[in-house]
Design an enzyme around this catalytic site. Structure first.
Site, PDB file in Angstrom:
ATOM      1  CE  LYS A  17     -68.723  40.385 -52.913  1.00  0.00           C
ATOM      2  NZ  LYS A  17     -67.495  40.235 -52.085  1.00  0.00           N
ATOM      3  CB  SER A  46     -64.095  38.319 -50.335  1.00  0.00           C
ATOM      4  OG  SER A  46     -64.668  37.563 -49.299  1.00  0.00           O
ATOM      5  CB  SER A  96     -67.939  36.878 -50.445  1.00  0.00           C
ATOM      6  OG  SER A  96     -67.326  38.164 -50.434  1.00  0.00           O
TER       7      SER A  96
END
Length: 545
Positions: free
Chosen positions: A130, A235, A211
């Site tokens: 990420k 997330s 997220s």
């Protein structure tokens, strides 16, 4: 933090009305493979007969061991699939940046293997991470924010250092909800000002959640073997559920957070996202460790397992007492409720004992306190991160000013009211912060007591609701179920495993437990996975009609 999206143009093919099927956009897995094989390039004769969809770490290791494939060829296959699936075709937009050194890393790992050195189960395996995790290479770390463009980290985050030591190939970075979805109360999951909108690979006009949107979508679409996401509250588990993959949110402190753009020192953690519990357990094992630069990891001493894959027990549900969230059995989408009841039947058939509990009504009143804690800790943590980063902005205030000055590009759909309200908070010695922290972390006592009083091995429920539509005009909307907050507030482990699909949309089933109880949760999650076999690869449907 939690799930949200952006509107991007998509091309709609004609409907298959005569068969009553949804419109299909882009490529099936077979068509994608054919497109990939047609790309000119080295080793194409080998790649044209290669099918790595739904492959596992162990399968790739066997192919590299017997010489059928090399890490370089595997890496090339994924890079070409990214080109065809992510950047054209369905245009998932999961990848925010490709590592220019990916091939050279793979070649180095191949050379080591040829000389008899295999570092770990991840040796030569491509991994995506990420874009809020530092990588000390040529890639930026921006949390999806235009304000942080140019931030090339001086060194790896602690867990990325361990990833490299394990011999993994860092393939690239994934898009995310900007600032891990801690920018606006009207945000859309999977959208960032730097990366644009990521899509759900199952139904392309649906929100991939966040997220860790890019990590979840990429793993599901077979753009990598495994990926790393981060979670403050939902997330990792939410995008894993929505994208039909396995996600593990570890106990806070099992994995280091140093070198990760923060929201909350109390709740933040990175975690593995994979297509199988086995692969997630392998990654979980190799990145656990005590980091002198993250004092919270000191709490894990003597409580972690060297190899979590040793707990992959197909009989792991037998005799286990599972606390099922009672409110999920009656409210919300009736199709989701029916699927949960079907799942409970399967759990019983595999030896589990079901106890209905009411956890959410005890956790929900803590939400306001949680938000205050996150605001205080976000300001404190981001200011510390930026003060030593190679970004042009050096504080939260400077991020806010940049966005204001570049609003057409930085804030075309929603604003930054969470950034502003967080910047207005005081220091961590504030009475308001201390009071909110005491209330939010009382989730630990609530969970511990519920587990003890009911003699439970795990707390379970529907991970979240079905994916909502991408709607940049209004932002994300509530889809009913969410089970992320109890484990998030407590800092406890949480695993989600696919439990089925409704209208082509995947949904996950959650196992949450006490601190450092990952090994027990893995037993149950693996047994459930083997009994249910509900992972299905996406077909890139344009929309549900």
């Amino acid at each position: 933090m939690k799930n949200f999206i952006n509107r991007r143009n998509f091309i709609r093919n004609g409907t298959l009305a005569s068969f009553g099927l949804p419109a299909i956009l882009g490529l099936s897995n077979l068509q994608a493979r054919e497109k990939i094989n047609s790309i000119p390039g080295s080793h194409n004769d080998v790649l044209k007969d290669t099918a790595l969809e739904e492959t596992t770490i162990s399968e790739l290791q066997e192919k590299m061991k017997n010489g059928t494939l090399s890490s370089k060829l595997i890496t090339q296959w994924y890079l070409k699939r990214i080109e065809q699936i992510d950047k054209s075709g369905p245009s998932l937009n999961t990848i925010i940046e490709i590592n220019p050194d990916a091939i050279s890393i793979a070649e180095a790992m191949d050379a080591e293997r040829k000389n008899g050195k295999v570092r770990s189960a991840l040796h030569g395996i491509p991994v995506l991470i990420k874009d809020n995790i530092n990588s000390g290479d040529k890639m930026m770390t921006t949390a999806g924010s235009l304000a942080l463009v140019g931030n090339i980290a001086s060194k790896d985050a602690f867990i990325i250092g361990l990833l490299r030591e394990a011999g993994a190939v860092l393939l690239g970075k994934t898009n995310l909800s900007e600032f891990a979805n801690f920018r606006s109360t009207h945000s859309t999951s999977g959208w960032s000002s730097r990366g644009g909108q990521t899509k759900c690979p199952y139904v392309l006009h649906r929100n991939p959640s966040g997220s860790s949107a890019g990590s979840g979508s990429a793993v599901s679409a077979n753009l990598c073997v495994i990926a790393i996401g981060t979670e403050t509250d939902g997330s990792v588990v939410s995008p894993s559920s929505v994208n039909g993959v396995v996600g593990i949110k570890p106990t806070v402190g099992l994995w280091s957070r140093s070198g990760i753009i923060p929201i909350s020192s109390t709740q933040d953690t990175a975690g593995p996202m994979a297509r199988t519990v086995t692969d997630a357990a392998i990654l979980l094992s190799l990145l656990a460790g005590i980091d002198p630069n993250d004092s919270t990891t000191l709490n894990s001493k003597g409580k972690t397992q060297k190899d979590y894959s040793q707990f992959l027990d197909p009989n792991g549900l037998k005799g286990k007492r599972l606390g099922i969230e009672k409110s999920f059995l009656t409210g919300g989408n009736p199709d989701v409720v029916a699927l949960l009841k079907k799942t409970i039947k399967l759990l019983k058939e595999n030896g589990a004992i079901i106890v209905e509990v009411e956890l959410m009504k005890m956790i929900t009143p803590l939400n306001d306190s949680e938000f205050k804690v996150l605001q205080y800790e976000f300001k404190d943590g981001l200011n510390k991160y930026l003060s030593t980063a190679n970004a042009k902005v050096k504080s939260l205030k400077e991020v806010i000013d940049f966005d204001d000055q570049n609003s057409e590009k930085a804030m075309p759909f929603f604003k930054q009211e969470i950034l502003i309200s967080s910047n207005e908070k005081g220091r961590l010695d504030s009475p308001e912060y201390k009071d909110a922290l005491a209330k939010s972390t009382s989730a630990r006592e609530i969970i511990d007591q519920m587990l003890k009083e009911n003699k439970l091995d795990a707390l379970c429920g529907t991970t979240n609701g079905l994916a909502c539509c991408i709607d940049l005009a209004n932002g994300d909307y509530d889809t009913g179920f969410t089970f992320s907050s109890p484990a998030a507030l407590a800092g406890y482990p949480h695993i989600t495993v696919p439990m089925g699909q409704i209208h082509h949309l995947p949904i996950g089933f959650s196992f949450a437990g006490a601190a450092y109880d990952e090994h027990e949760l893995i037993k149950m999650a693996y047994a459930f996975e083997q009994a249910s076999k509900e992972r299905r690869p996406p077909e890139f449907i344009a929309e549900i009609i």
